[in-house]
Design a protein around this motif. Structure first.
Motif, mmCIF file in Angstrom:
data_model
loop_
_atom_site.group_PDB
_atom_site.id
_atom_site.type_symbol
_atom_site.label_atom_id
_atom_site.label_comp_id
_atom_site.label_asym_id
_atom_site.label_seq_id
_atom_site.Cartn_x
_atom_site.Cartn_y
_atom_site.Cartn_z
ATOM 1 N N VAL A 368 0.850 -1.049 0.014
ATOM 2 C CA VAL A 368 0.039 -0.091 -0.013
ATOM 3 C C VAL A 368 0.826 1.344 -0.057
ATOM 4 O O VAL A 368 1.892 1.178 0.765
ATOM 5 C CB VAL A 368 -0.985 -0.006 1.079
ATOM 6 C CG1 VAL A 368 -1.865 1.288 1.356
ATOM 7 C CG2 VAL A 368 -1.643 -1.416 1.269
ATOM 8 N N PRO A 369 0.391 2.215 -0.947
ATOM 9 C CA PRO A 369 1.476 3.507 -0.789
ATOM 10 C C PRO A 369 1.388 4.040 0.459
ATOM 11 O O PRO A 369 0.325 4.188 1.137
ATOM 12 C CB PRO A 369 0.878 4.251 -2.031
ATOM 13 C CG PRO A 369 0.037 3.349 -2.815
ATOM 14 C CD PRO A 369 -0.431 2.155 -1.723
ATOM 15 N N PHE A 370 2.308 5.156 0.778
ATOM 16 C CA PHE A 370 2.269 5.927 1.958
ATOM 17 C C PHE A 370 1.298 6.868 1.589
ATOM 18 O O PHE A 370 0.975 7.310 0.722
ATOM 19 C CB PHE A 370 3.705 6.699 2.115
ATOM 20 C CG PHE A 370 4.740 5.751 2.515
ATOM 21 C CD1 PHE A 370 4.642 4.465 2.850
ATOM 22 C CD2 PHE A 370 6.076 6.586 2.927
ATOM 23 C CE1 PHE A 370 5.738 3.811 3.366
ATOM 24 C CE2 PHE A 370 7.087 5.915 3.337
ATOM 25 C CZ PHE A 370 7.000 4.369 3.480
ATOM 26 N N GLY A 386 -9.630 5.534 2.938
ATOM 27 C CA GLY A 386 -8.420 4.834 2.519
ATOM 28 C C GLY A 386 -7.916 4.982 1.016
ATOM 29 O O GLY A 386 -6.479 5.122 0.598
ATOM 30 N N ALA A 387 -8.878 5.041 0.234
ATOM 31 C CA ALA A 387 -8.309 5.274 -1.482
ATOM 32 C C ALA A 387 -8.009 6.815 -1.476
ATOM 33 O O ALA A 387 -7.003 6.918 -2.248
ATOM 34 C CB ALA A 387 -9.589 5.017 -2.403
ATOM 35 N N SER A 394 -5.645 0.364 -3.125
ATOM 36 C CA SER A 394 -5.230 -0.806 -2.204
ATOM 37 C C SER A 394 -5.343 -0.138 -0.948
ATOM 38 O O SER A 394 -5.629 -0.934 0.120
ATOM 39 C CB SER A 394 -3.680 -1.098 -2.382
ATOM 40 O OG SER A 394 -2.845 0.277 -2.567
ATOM 41 N N GLY A 395 -5.367 1.114 -0.610
ATOM 42 C CA GLY A 395 -5.685 1.653 0.681
ATOM 43 C C GLY A 395 -7.104 1.349 1.117
ATOM 44 O O GLY A 395 -7.296 1.103 2.319
ATOM 45 N N ALA A 396 -8.015 1.274 0.278
ATOM 46 C CA ALA A 396 -9.496 0.936 0.342
ATOM 47 C C ALA A 396 -9.315 -0.366 0.870
ATOM 48 O O ALA A 396 -10.196 -0.839 1.791
ATOM 49 C CB ALA A 396 -10.218 1.299 -0.566
ATOM 50 N N ILE A 397 -8.772 -1.323 0.096
ATOM 51 C CA ILE A 397 -8.915 -2.813 0.330
ATOM 52 C C ILE A 397 -8.024 -2.967 1.704
ATOM 53 O O ILE A 397 -8.662 -3.818 2.409
ATOM 54 C CB ILE A 397 -8.008 -3.542 -0.761
ATOM 55 C CG1 ILE A 397 -8.819 -3.248 -2.253
ATOM 56 C CG2 ILE A 397 -7.652 -4.927 -0.355
ATOM 57 C CD1 ILE A 397 -7.890 -3.739 -3.442
ATOM 58 N N LEU A 398 -7.364 -2.184 2.052
ATOM 59 C CA LEU A 398 -6.378 -2.421 3.412
ATOM 60 C C LEU A 398 -7.333 -2.108 4.716
ATOM 61 O O LEU A 398 -7.589 -2.942 5.483
ATOM 62 C CB LEU A 398 -5.168 -1.506 3.400
ATOM 63 C CG LEU A 398 -4.578 -1.499 4.972
ATOM 64 C CD1 LEU A 398 -4.003 -2.840 5.387
ATOM 65 C CD2 LEU A 398 -3.304 -0.448 4.947
ATOM 66 N N GLN A 399 -8.210 -0.962 4.494
ATOM 67 C CA GLN A 399 -9.051 -0.862 5.392
ATOM 68 C C GLN A 399 -10.300 -1.603 5.488
ATOM 69 O O GLN A 399 -10.802 -2.180 6.487
ATOM 70 C CB GLN A 399 -9.779 0.745 5.017
ATOM 71 C CG GLN A 399 -8.969 1.720 5.426
ATOM 72 C CD GLN A 399 -9.643 2.997 5.107
ATOM 73 O OE1 GLN A 399 -10.524 3.317 4.343
ATOM 74 N NE2 GLN A 399 -9.107 4.287 5.914
ATOM 75 N N LEU A 400 -10.737 -2.271 4.494
ATOM 76 C CA LEU A 400 -11.958 -3.306 4.451
ATOM 77 C C LEU A 400 -11.460 -4.542 4.992
ATOM 78 O O LEU A 400 -12.104 -5.222 5.621
ATOM 79 C CB LEU A 400 -12.156 -3.624 2.937
ATOM 80 C CG LEU A 400 -13.261 -4.488 2.651
ATOM 81 C CD1 LEU A 400 -14.590 -3.747 3.124
ATOM 82 C CD2 LEU A 400 -13.483 -4.539 1.090
ATOM 83 N N LEU A 401 -10.050 -4.903 4.997
ATOM 84 C CA LEU A 401 -9.517 -6.134 5.534
ATOM 85 C C LEU A 401 -9.570 -5.814 6.997
ATOM 86 O O LEU A 401 -9.897 -6.963 7.551
ATOM 87 C CB LEU A 401 -8.242 -6.283 4.890
ATOM 88 C CG LEU A 401 -7.346 -7.496 5.711
ATOM 89 C CD1 LEU A 401 -7.810 -8.722 5.552
ATOM 90 C CD2 LEU A 401 -5.847 -7.522 5.246
#
Length: 432
Positions: A368-370, A386-387, A394-401
């Motif tokens: 995930v980018p900074f 997150g996006a 990938s920021g949105a996916i990380l938050q969803l996880l």
């Protein structure tokens, strides 16, 4: 799942039983339950006033005017939460000791006010006197309010139980008799609070709030922004929340300037098309570590979908849904309550550990980018935020996880709490 909940029930419930019988902890919990209608009212208006993208629909100027217009709904409810808590503790403890609850509540309130500074300095440097600064009676003053209310109520009941009272003839009206009866106990309690005020004014701290702040400021400032430091900060924030203290205000007042400086560095680099220098920034902590949605959404999901048969939880979930979507979780902290609930202590403290560790590793390894340093309102819902702050899906996916993992964890502990409540209800019915 059954074995896990059985294990937790075996080792957590005895501790919870002991915890729930401490009169001071019960009084603190009661005080926040008393404050619940005010915090829900405040939370709803906070969420409405900070709806994301509102400025793009109506313009920044009109949104700013609207936020100014509705600001008293926060500043005069949640913004004076310490006054409500001090009053509630005095009331609850007086009920426990079977002394006059109205006078006990007022003793708790006025003793806190007695140690609160009545001067402030404006941005221009002008000193204003004979006021009660909102900055001192909100979340910042919470710890002082708890201490002073407990101390004053204890002095009040001690004086009554040792007959430091004025007793009037039975022919005197009850309200008048009660006033004289409570005069000496009230006077002793308020004089003790006044003495504390004078003692602190003679020191370099000047106020109790300043002492608490300075004791926290130095160690927090020295932590820095490494992974262990960010985890510790996250734990501290939620640890304060466990005791009903606004952890974001207490810890954030020290750490936010550090995080924001790194956000500005990232934003400058992002605009110049250069490599982003910092992993831990204000946006990282706001949207990947300490966001209220990481508590509100998993808990609301559990209450509304997995515990439908527990009607009081389901009703609370419906009330807290609107604020919770925007990361405002005070209704759950004080209404469930999460605060001072030993069974929910573990997931409360584990939440920032999980969010920090996974997010830090995901960004450090390049998955995930900074965060770019682009500022967003803290009420921006998760996944969307997150996006935007990482400029990447990938920021949105990380938050969803993270939301999925946290929902499972909170469900397990709420299942244990549900079992405890069910057992208490069965025992209560058997005694009837």
């Amino acid at each position: 799942m059954t074995k896990l909940t059985a294990f937790l029930e075996k080792y957590l419930l005895p501790f919870a039983d002991i915890f729930s019988k401490n009169r001071y902890l019960v009084a603190i919990k009661d005080s926040f339950l008393i404050s619940l209608p005010f915090t829900i009212f405040s939370s709803l208006f906070t969420a409405i006033a900070n709806i994301p993208f509102l400025s793009s629909l109506f313009g920044e100027e009109k949104v700013a005017q609207f936020q100014t217009f509705v600001s008293p709904t926060f500043s005069l409810t949640m913004g004076v939460i310490s006054l409500i808590v001090a009053t509630g503790i005095g009331y609850s403890l007086s009920h426990h000791y079977k002394v006059n609850q109205i006078y006990g509540a007022l003793v708790g309130l006025l003793s806190f006010i007695m140690i609160t500074p009545t001067t402030t300095v404006t941005e221009s440097g002008e000193k204003v006197v004979n006021i009660l600064p909102l900055s001192e009676i909100g979340a910042v003053g919470m710890f002082s309010a708890i201490i002073m209310s407990i101390l004053a109520t204890e002095i009040y009941r001690y004086a009554i139980q040792h007959n430091w009272t004025i007793k009037m003839p039975s022919s005197v009206p009850k309200l008048v008799s009660d006033s004289f009866f409570s005069f000496i106990p009230i006077a002793v309690a308020l004089l003790a609070a006044f003495a504390i005020r004078m003692i602190f004014e003679a020191t370099s701290f000047e106020t109790v709030n300043n002492l608490i702040y300075q004791l926290l400021q130095k160690p927090l400032t020295s932590l820095g922004t490494s992974l262990p430091a960010t985890i510790i900060v996250g734990i501290l924030v939620n640890l304060f929340w466990f005791f009903g203290l606004h952890g974001h205000v207490i810890v954030g007042s020290v750490m936010v300037p550090i995080w924001n400086a790194q956000s500005f560095d990232n934003l400058t680099a992002f605009q110049a098309g250069k490599e982003l220098p910092h992993l831990v920034t204000g946006q990282f902590t706001d949207f990947f570590v300490l966001n209220g949605g990481y508590l509100s959404i998993p808990v609301l999901t559990s209450l509304l979908f997995f515990f439908k048969k527990r009607s009081e939880w389901n009703d609370l979930g419906k009330i807290a849904l609107a604020p919770g979507i925007f990361g405002v979780y005070e209704p759950l902290i004080f209404g469930l309550p999460v605060m001072l609930n030993p069974i929910l202590f573990i997931p409360l403290v584990a939440t920032p550990i999980i969010t920090t560790s996974i997010s830090y590793v995901a960004m450090a390894t390049g998955l995930v980018p900074f965060t770019t340093g682009v500022a967003l309102p803290y009420t921006m819902p998760l996944v969307i935020s997150g996006a935007i702050v990482t400029n990447s899906i990938s920021g949105a996916i990380l938050q969803l996880l993270l939301l999925v993992l946290l929902t499972f964890m909170w469900y397990v502990f709420l299942k244990v709490l549900d079992g405890q409540k069910t057992q208490i209800e069965k025992e209560s019915m058997s005694h009837e």
